[in-house]
Design a protein around this motif. Structure first.
Motif, PDB file in Angstrom:
ATOM      1  N   LEU A  87      21.820  50.899  59.949  1.00 25.74           N
ATOM      2  CA  LEU A  87      23.018  49.626  60.486  1.00 25.74           C
ATOM      3  C   LEU A  87      24.434  50.997  61.442  1.00 25.74           C
ATOM      4  O   LEU A  87      24.316  50.269  62.565  1.00 25.74           O
ATOM      5  CB  LEU A  87      23.996  48.559  59.938  1.00 25.74           C
ATOM      6  CG  LEU A  87      22.541  47.497  59.693  1.00 25.74           C
ATOM      7  CD1 LEU A  87      22.959  46.204  58.579  1.00 25.74           C
ATOM      8  CD2 LEU A  87      22.241  47.017  60.627  1.00 25.74           C
ATOM      9  N   ALA A  88      24.664  51.857  61.172  1.00 30.45           N
ATOM     10  CA  ALA A  88      25.558  52.253  61.174  1.00 30.45           C
ATOM     11  C   ALA A  88      24.862  53.203  62.297  1.00 30.45           C
ATOM     12  O   ALA A  88      25.365  53.172  62.833  1.00 30.45           O
ATOM     13  CB  ALA A  88      25.904  53.270  59.953  1.00 30.45           C
ATOM     14  N   SER A 112      33.436  44.104  73.484  1.00 31.39           N
ATOM     15  CA  SER A 112      33.864  42.544  72.970  1.00 31.39           C
ATOM     16  C   SER A 112      33.263  42.119  71.877  1.00 31.39           C
ATOM     17  O   SER A 112      33.454  41.928  70.374  1.00 31.39           O
ATOM     18  CB  SER A 112      34.994  41.954  73.017  1.00 31.39           C
ATOM     19  OG  SER A 112      36.101  42.252  74.144  1.00 31.39           O
ATOM     20  N   VAL A 113      31.834  41.714  72.195  1.00 27.75           N
ATOM     21  CA  VAL A 113      31.018  40.688  71.141  1.00 27.75           C
ATOM     22  C   VAL A 113      30.848  42.112  69.779  1.00 27.75           C
ATOM     23  O   VAL A 113      31.004  41.809  68.604  1.00 27.75           O
ATOM     24  CB  VAL A 113      30.263  40.198  72.149  1.00 27.75           C
ATOM     25  CG1 VAL A 113      29.119  40.036  71.283  1.00 27.75           C
ATOM     26  CG2 VAL A 113      30.588  38.975  72.626  1.00 27.75           C
ATOM     27  N   PHE A 114      30.428  43.494  70.547  1.00 24.69           N
ATOM     28  CA  PHE A 114      29.648  43.839  69.671  1.00 24.69           C
ATOM     29  C   PHE A 114      31.321  44.776  68.295  1.00 24.69           C
ATOM     30  O   PHE A 114      31.277  44.981  67.201  1.00 24.69           O
ATOM     31  CB  PHE A 114      29.419  45.424  70.236  1.00 24.69           C
ATOM     32  CG  PHE A 114      30.012  46.529  69.629  1.00 24.69           C
ATOM     33  CD1 PHE A 114      28.483  47.240  69.149  1.00 24.69           C
ATOM     34  CD2 PHE A 114      30.308  47.467  69.451  1.00 24.69           C
ATOM     35  CE1 PHE A 114      28.196  47.999  67.757  1.00 24.69           C
ATOM     36  CE2 PHE A 114      30.200  49.044  68.243  1.00 24.69           C
ATOM     37  CZ  PHE A 114      29.071  49.175  67.747  1.00 24.69           C
ATOM     38  N   LEU A 118      30.991  44.226  64.685  1.00 21.25           N
ATOM     39  CA  LEU A 118      30.966  45.053  63.439  1.00 21.25           C
ATOM     40  C   LEU A 118      31.292  44.923  62.517  1.00 21.25           C
ATOM     41  O   LEU A 118      31.479  45.357  61.491  1.00 21.25           O
ATOM     42  CB  LEU A 118      31.723  46.063  64.517  1.00 21.25           C
ATOM     43  CG  LEU A 118      31.457  47.788  63.498  1.00 21.25           C
ATOM     44  CD1 LEU A 118      30.144  48.335  63.532  1.00 21.25           C
ATOM     45  CD2 LEU A 118      32.503  48.823  64.627  1.00 21.25           C
ATOM     46  N   ILE A 119      32.907  44.096  62.603  1.00 21.80           N
ATOM     47  CA  ILE A 119      33.470  43.984  62.068  1.00 21.80           C
ATOM     48  C   ILE A 119      32.825  43.042  60.941  1.00 21.80           C
ATOM     49  O   ILE A 119      32.930  42.719  59.640  1.00 21.80           O
ATOM     50  CB  ILE A 119      34.813  43.132  62.415  1.00 21.80           C
ATOM     51  CG1 ILE A 119      36.113  44.043  63.499  1.00 21.80           C
ATOM     52  CG2 ILE A 119      35.781  41.814  61.167  1.00 21.80           C
ATOM     53  CD1 ILE A 119      36.794  42.796  63.766  1.00 21.80           C
ATOM     54  N   ALA A 120      31.822  42.020  61.639  1.00 20.77           N
ATOM     55  CA  ALA A 120      31.192  40.966  60.549  1.00 20.77           C
ATOM     56  C   ALA A 120      30.051  41.587  59.474  1.00 20.77           C
ATOM     57  O   ALA A 120      29.601  41.455  58.451  1.00 20.77           O
ATOM     58  CB  ALA A 120      30.208  40.047  61.686  1.00 20.77           C
ATOM     59  N   LEU A 121      30.076  42.985  60.158  1.00 26.63           N
ATOM     60  CA  LEU A 121      28.768  43.859  59.308  1.00 26.63           C
ATOM     61  C   LEU A 121      29.701  44.212  58.402  1.00 26.63           C
ATOM     62  O   LEU A 121      29.050  45.311  57.675  1.00 26.63           O
ATOM     63  CB  LEU A 121      28.093  45.178  59.681  1.00 26.63           C
ATOM     64  CG  LEU A 121      27.766  44.564  60.907  1.00 26.63           C
ATOM     65  CD1 LEU A 121      27.124  45.686  61.724  1.00 26.63           C
ATOM     66  CD2 LEU A 121      26.258  44.440  60.618  1.00 26.63           C
ATOM     67  N   TRP A 126      32.020  48.158  53.376  1.00 27.49           N
ATOM     68  CA  TRP A 126      32.840  47.430  53.888  1.00 27.49           C
ATOM     69  C   TRP A 126      33.464  49.070  55.089  1.00 27.49           C
ATOM     70  O   TRP A 126      34.663  48.648  55.858  1.00 27.49           O
ATOM     71  CB  TRP A 126      34.244  47.897  52.284  1.00 27.49           C
ATOM     72  CG  TRP A 126      34.317  49.202  51.588  1.00 27.49           C
ATOM     73  CD1 TRP A 126      32.968  49.150  51.128  1.00 27.49           C
ATOM     74  CD2 TRP A 126      34.794  50.147  52.382  1.00 27.49           C
ATOM     75  NE1 TRP A 126      33.590  50.286  50.274  1.00 27.49           N
ATOM     76  CE2 TRP A 126      34.340  51.144  51.321  1.00 27.49           C
ATOM     77  CE3 TRP A 126      35.980  50.596  53.326  1.00 27.49           C
ATOM     78  CZ2 TRP A 126      35.021  52.203  51.826  1.00 27.49           C
ATOM     79  CZ3 TRP A 126      36.339  52.069  53.017  1.00 27.49           C
ATOM     80  CH2 TRP A 126      35.797  52.332  52.233  1.00 27.49           C
ATOM     81  N   ALA A 127      32.748  49.488  54.985  1.00 26.97           N
ATOM     82  CA  ALA A 127      33.154  50.998  56.278  1.00 26.97           C
ATOM     83  C   ALA A 127      33.294  50.408  57.176  1.00 26.97           C
ATOM     84  O   ALA A 127      33.850  50.824  58.225  1.00 26.97           O
ATOM     85  CB  ALA A 127      32.634  52.235  55.532  1.00 26.97           C
ATOM     86  N   PHE A 128      32.008  49.069  57.441  1.00 26.33           N
ATOM     87  CA  PHE A 128      32.189  48.821  59.106  1.00 26.33           C
ATOM     88  C   PHE A 128      33.037  47.881  59.112  1.00 26.33           C
ATOM     89  O   PHE A 128      33.528  47.890  60.228  1.00 26.33           O
ATOM     90  CB  PHE A 128      30.867  48.341  59.098  1.00 26.33           C
ATOM     91  CG  PHE A 128      29.353  48.781  59.467  1.00 26.33           C
ATOM     92  CD1 PHE A 128      28.944  49.385  60.320  1.00 26.33           C
ATOM     93  CD2 PHE A 128      28.144  48.371  58.343  1.00 26.33           C
ATOM     94  CE1 PHE A 128      28.363  50.967  59.740  1.00 26.33           C
ATOM     95  CE2 PHE A 128      27.767  49.656  57.803  1.00 26.33           C
ATOM     96  CZ  PHE A 128      26.955  50.402  58.702  1.00 26.33           C
TER      97      PHE A 128
END
Length: 151
Positions: A87-88, A112-114, A118-121, A126-128
């Protein structure tokens, strides 16, 4: 000879006009608009400048995600290392691809959606979430600058 009829003033090199080419106390409409915060912004191509700001923020985000690969690997949850690393890497490629889409109006929405994705990942690692929150705030500033400069 000057406006008030004093020939010595003109001979001494004193200009009857102010430094901007108009008399004291007078101001051109453009000067007044710029001093009051009106348009133009003073940039040659404001749209291109803001696009560069957004692309620069995305490239920095991709660089931070690239540097986060090692902490993601070392601080991996049990059994989730391959998923988080994949994912990273996908997020890095998406950041770079999105930086090219800023010339289109939908590209700004896609970034903006990305940031939200990224926050949802953060549920995967937790680093995401940390990178997503930090660069989400940076993106809010970029959108504010875009609205201020371009209009």
């Amino acid at each position: 000879m000057s406006r008030n009829g004093n020939p010595g003033e003109a001979a001494a090199g004193a200009a009857p006009e102010g430094p901007a080419g108009h008399g004291p106390g007078e101001a051109h409409e453009r000067d007044v608009r710029l001093s009051l915060g009106g348009k133009p912004s003073g940039l040659r191509n404001p749209t291109r400048a803001v696009r560069g700001l957004g692309a620069g923020a995305l490239v920095m985000e991709a660089l931070v995600l690239l540097l986060a690969l090692l902490p993601i690997w070392v601080l991996r949850p049990p059994g989730g290392s391959t998923v988080a690393m994949t994912l990273a890497l996908i997020a890095i490629v998406v950041c770079m691809a999105l930086s090219a889409t800023l010339r289109f109006p939908w590209g700004w929405w896609a970034v903006s959606v990305f940031q939200v994705v990224l926050i949802a990942l953060g549920f995967v690692h937790w680093a995401f979430a940390v990178v997503g929150v930090i660069f989400g705030l940076v993106w809010v500033y970029v959108l504010y600058a875009r609205r201020t400069i371009v209009g």
